[in-house]
Design a protein around this motif. Structure first.
Motif, PDB file in Angstrom:
ATOM      1  N   VAL A 179       5.310   8.591  -7.995  1.00 41.67           N
ATOM      2  CA  VAL A 179       6.620   8.006  -7.699  1.00 41.67           C
ATOM      3  C   VAL A 179       6.503   6.487  -7.716  1.00 41.67           C
ATOM      4  N   LEU A 180       7.402   5.840  -8.436  1.00 40.62           N
ATOM      5  CA  LEU A 180       7.417   4.379  -8.529  1.00 40.62           C
ATOM      6  C   LEU A 180       8.709   3.869  -7.897  1.00 40.62           C
ATOM      7  N   ASP A 181       8.693   3.746  -6.589  1.00 38.69           N
ATOM      8  CA  ASP A 181       9.872   3.288  -5.842  1.00 38.69           C
ATOM      9  C   ASP A 181       9.754   1.780  -5.621  1.00 38.69           C
ATOM     10  N   VAL A 236      11.710  -1.253  -6.032  1.00 36.18           N
ATOM     11  CA  VAL A 236      13.021  -1.871  -6.238  1.00 36.18           C
ATOM     12  C   VAL A 236      12.892  -3.358  -6.553  1.00 36.18           C
ATOM     13  N   HIS A 237      11.937  -4.024  -5.920  1.00 31.73           N
ATOM     14  CA  HIS A 237      11.808  -5.477  -6.038  1.00 31.73           C
ATOM     15  C   HIS A 237      10.772  -5.910  -7.078  1.00 31.73           C
ATOM     16  N   GLU A 238      10.246  -4.963  -7.850  1.00 31.47           N
ATOM     17  CA  GLU A 238       9.259  -5.266  -8.889  1.00 31.47           C
ATOM     18  C   GLU A 238       8.040  -5.991  -8.312  1.00 31.47           C
ATOM     19  N   GLU A 239       7.448  -5.376  -7.300  1.00 35.22           N
ATOM     20  CA  GLU A 239       6.284  -5.957  -6.610  1.00 35.22           C
ATOM     21  C   GLU A 239       4.973  -5.305  -7.009  1.00 35.22           C
ATOM     22  N   PHE A 240       5.032  -4.146  -7.635  1.00 35.14           N
ATOM     23  CA  PHE A 240       3.833  -3.387  -7.964  1.00 35.14           C
ATOM     24  C   PHE A 240       3.344  -3.774  -9.352  1.00 35.14           C
ATOM     25  N   PHE A 241       2.086  -3.434  -9.651  1.00 34.89           N
ATOM     26  CA  PHE A 241       1.515  -3.816 -10.947  1.00 34.89           C
ATOM     27  C   PHE A 241       1.754  -2.761 -12.025  1.00 34.89           C
ATOM     28  N   VAL A 242       2.546  -1.748 -11.700  1.00 34.08           N
ATOM     29  CA  VAL A 242       2.978  -0.750 -12.684  1.00 34.08           C
ATOM     30  C   VAL A 242       4.490  -0.843 -12.800  1.00 34.08           C
ATOM     31  N   THR A 243       4.986  -0.841 -14.020  1.00 30.34           N
ATOM     32  CA  THR A 243       6.423  -0.898 -14.245  1.00 30.34           C
ATOM     33  C   THR A 243       6.859   0.266 -15.118  1.00 30.34           C
ATOM     34  N   GLU A 244       8.093   0.707 -14.914  1.00 29.42           N
ATOM     35  CA  GLU A 244       8.655   1.803 -15.703  1.00 29.42           C
ATOM     36  C   GLU A 244       9.590   1.235 -16.757  1.00 29.42           C
ATOM     37  N   ASN A 245       9.378   1.625 -17.994  1.00 29.41           N
ATOM     38  CA  ASN A 245      10.179   1.140 -19.114  1.00 29.41           C
ATOM     39  C   ASN A 245      11.222   2.181 -19.511  1.00 29.41           C
ATOM     40  N   GLU A 246      12.451   1.739 -19.626  1.00 31.35           N
ATOM     41  CA  GLU A 246      13.517   2.636 -20.039  1.00 31.35           C
ATOM     42  C   GLU A 246      13.452   2.864 -21.552  1.00 31.35           C
ATOM     43  N   PRO A 247      13.702   4.078 -21.994  1.00 31.08           N
ATOM     44  CA  PRO A 247      13.662   4.355 -23.443  1.00 31.08           C
ATOM     45  C   PRO A 247      14.852   3.734 -24.167  1.00 31.08           C
ATOM     46  N   THR A 248      14.666   3.438 -25.432  1.00 33.55           N
ATOM     47  CA  THR A 248      15.769   2.980 -26.262  1.00 33.55           C
ATOM     48  C   THR A 248      16.694   4.159 -26.566  1.00 33.55           C
ATOM     49  N   GLU A 249      17.824   3.872 -27.191  1.00 32.51           N
ATOM     50  CA  GLU A 249      18.772   4.943 -27.505  1.00 32.51           C
ATOM     51  C   GLU A 249      18.137   5.988 -28.413  1.00 32.51           C
ATOM     52  N   TYR A 273       0.822  -1.206   0.000  1.00 33.79           N
ATOM     53  CA  TYR A 273       0.000   0.000   0.000  1.00 33.79           C
ATOM     54  C   TYR A 273       0.862   1.265   0.000  1.00 33.79           C
ATOM     55  N   ARG A 274       2.067   1.178   0.541  1.00 33.01           N
ATOM     56  CA  ARG A 274       2.978   2.324   0.456  1.00 33.01           C
ATOM     57  C   ARG A 274       3.338   2.604  -1.003  1.00 33.01           C
ATOM     58  N   LEU A 275       3.574   1.540  -1.764  1.00 27.48           N
ATOM     59  CA  LEU A 275       3.836   1.713  -3.198  1.00 27.48           C
ATOM     60  C   LEU A 275       2.641   2.342  -3.898  1.00 27.48           C
TER      61      LEU A 275
END
Length: 210
Positions: free
Chosen positions: A136-138, A140-153, A125-127
């Protein structure tokens, strides 16, 4: 997996709660042991009569009555350890699995599992709170149902509003804590999870545009 072997903060909370339950169990055992009659009670008939007439010592009947709920709690913890803790789950999937174990006809078992699930849900619930209030998507352990995708070059050279809205944050359906396929025990439904995704995306998109 953490360096100490736990699969994220939710699993750590589960281990902490089970450890607290085991500490309470050993305290109860120590209390029962302190109420046992002395070992030399059979040395004389007077001692036997004294123990039989005393209400301060533990009797077999009271031992059976007091040890039954302790045994039931141990059984519940063993079920959770075998059915949940050994599967290597994390985050929302772990919470959903714990809640499924509360769907039981035994009211004492269900109440204990829900209490344990409540403690385990605190880091999750803190997430959720951080994402919905600040974007804020803190995680670290990939526990939340939202993920951040890094952009390509190529995308990194020219970050656009299209990438920020459509690709930067996506839904991980496997981490949505669905308990019974739309039943009353759901922490969050799939439709509501998509709404939560949009709230955090909106906050980050506004921040990008400013």
């Amino acid at each position: 997996r953490d360096s100490d072997g736990y699969h994220g903060s939710v699993a750590r909370a589960l281990a902490s709660r089970l450890d607290a339950e085991m500490t309470q169990y050993h305290e109860q055992l120590s209390l029962l042991e302190s109420e046992l009659p002395p070992l030399n009670v059979l040395d004389s008939p007077q001692s036997v009569v004294h123990v039989q007439n005393s209400r301060n010592y533990l009797t077999l009947r009271s031992l059976l009555a007091r040890i039954r709920p302790m045994r039931n709690r141990l059984r519940t913890m063993a079920i959770l350890s075998d059915g949940v803790g050994s599967r290597g789950l994390r985050g929302g999937r772990l919470l959903a699995c714990i809640l499924r174990h509360s769907l039981d006809g035994n009211s004492q078992h269900s109440a204990l599992v829900r209490s344990i699930g409540t403690d385990c849900a605190i880091p999750w619930y803190r997430l959720l709170f951080g994402w919905m209030t600040q974007g804020v998507l803190d995680d670290v352990h990939e526990e939340f149902f939202v993920t951040e995708n890094e952009p390509t070059e190529k995308e990194e050279r020219k970050l656009s509003g299209y990438f920020m809205w459509h690709k930067r944050y996506t839904l991980v359906e496997g981490q949505i804590p669905l308990c019974s396929s739309g039943g009353m025990m759901e922490i969050i439904t799939a439709d509501l999870a998509r709404g939560v995704l949009l709230v955090g995306k909106g906050i980050n998109f506004i921040r990008y545009c400013l």
